[in-house]
Design an enzyme around this catalytic site. Sequence first.
Site, PDB file in Angstrom:
ATOM      1  CG  ASP A   1       4.487  34.882  39.162  1.00  0.00           C
ATOM      2  OD1 ASP A   1       5.383  35.614  39.621  1.00  0.00           O
ATOM      3  OD2 ASP A   1       4.714  33.788  38.611  1.00  0.00           O
TER       4      ASP A   1
ATOM      5  CE  LYS B   1       3.255  36.212  46.955  1.00  0.00           C
ATOM      6  NZ  LYS B   1       3.225  35.779  45.540  1.00  0.00           N
TER       7      LYS B   1
ATOM      8  N   GLY C   1       9.559  38.771  42.930  1.00  0.00           N
ATOM      9  CA  GLY C   1       9.401  40.184  42.653  1.00  0.00           C
ATOM     10  C   GLY C   1       7.972  40.625  42.871  1.00  0.00           C
ATOM     11  CG  HIS C   2       6.005  41.470  45.946  1.00  0.00           C
ATOM     12  ND1 HIS C   2       6.026  41.483  47.328  1.00  0.00           N
ATOM     13  CD2 HIS C   2       5.749  40.187  45.596  1.00  0.00           C
ATOM     14  CE1 HIS C   2       5.798  40.262  47.787  1.00  0.00           C
ATOM     15  NE2 HIS C   2       5.635  39.465  46.757  1.00  0.00           N
TER      16      HIS C   2
ATOM     17  CD  GLN D   1       9.544  32.389  45.861  1.00  0.00           C
ATOM     18  OE1 GLN D   1       9.549  32.233  47.072  1.00  0.00           O
ATOM     19  NE2 GLN D   1      10.485  33.091  45.255  1.00  0.00           N
TER      20      GLN D   1
END
Length: 447
Positions: free
Chosen positions: A13, A16, A40-41, A223
């Site tokens: 988180d 990235k 998730g991005h 991650q």
Amino acid sequence: MANVIVIGAQWGDEGKGKITDLLSRSADVVVRYQGGVNAGHTIVVKGQTFKLHLIPSGILYPDTECIIGSGTVIDPKVLIAELDQLDQLGISTDNLYISETAHVTMPYHRIIDQAAEGQRGDRKIGTTGRGIGPTYADKSERTGIRILDLMDTEGLREQLEWTINYKNAILEKLYNLPPLNPQEVIEEYLGYAERLRQYVVDASLKIYDGIQRRRNILFEGAQGTLLDLDHGTYPFVTSSNPVAGGACVGTGLGPTTIDRVIGVAKAYTTRVGEGPFPTELDGEIGELLCAKGAEFGTTTGRKRRCGWFDGVIGRYAVRINGLDCLAITKLDVLDELEEINVCVAYEIDGERCEHFPTSSRRFSRCRPIYKSFPGWKVSTTNCRSWQDLPKQAQDYLKYLAELMTVPIAIVSLGASRDQTIILEDPIHGPKRALLHADGTPASLLSV
């Protein structure tokens, strides 16, 4: 030409997605090398928010090839939903490619994941319940379904009939849950196969071809370092290897093909799920960081735990990943604070500890030793150069670089692409450079 890995230097988180999106401007190929839909991005472009779970962030650039590598586990239903979402937004996915040897998340993986977590009680791990762990477990047990199996209609029928009957026995006898209908699952996944068939390739060969053609290739993981299966805060970790070494395994490339490794870290620290967190803040400051930083998971919406920057895990991330430079994100979240702390070491059972302890029980006893810095008490969201930053913010960043022994290449001051200060081109720039306050290059040792 450069082959660059982007990793999370904390518990994930870290932002990235934005950094990968920025670097994708200089990349010809972007490769996702591990994880699944548990990650998730979030990317914000011209006020529009994109949330991606499987498709690499580079998909927003029409000329960039995006590859989902073999180390990734793919939930076809979620992937197709992402494809549909991008199509509705007018974003082409013609340059998307999927590794034929990536493993597939099946319905029984999700059910078992949620049931097992529910039975752990006080020993729960904090899984997202998306079936990632059980998918990787089947991969290791050599009973998994790969994308190439999905493309083989008769072979898939034979394989799934046996596998689903086996999983049904577990669902019924171990978890007291109703069985799955094998034929319904088979037909559902054969439908997914037809939708995805056009994207399937030998990903390792395609990436290697790009290297031979001297293209710029960006490798993105999900991650972060402290969630790595082998090197994280086990057992409160993910089921794969987000560290830099995982990029080679998850794409089928040798380590000599990699040129640089970029670590992404927030200007503070967050963690979602269970497990020890030495610098966690439970009071007003923690709530402020959470609110201003919008610290809620992209995948689950879970509230993230917030704390001060942890230099011990930062140095650990440098060592484990071989970091060349850093991208520091969310500096603007600290704008309102009178005082900012940085953890420089731990105290464990009355003794000072400079290094990350590998035992979770020992880690849970760590108490942070802080160095304090004055806050800058002005907004940094409109800063676009090093000189624009308040001196206190400059001093804070330079100390983080000194503490972690690597230079800072990027400073992010908000979610949008333009809210960024580029101190050094992380793909083409020098490997050991940092800027003085006046903007001139300086050796890291002189900071």
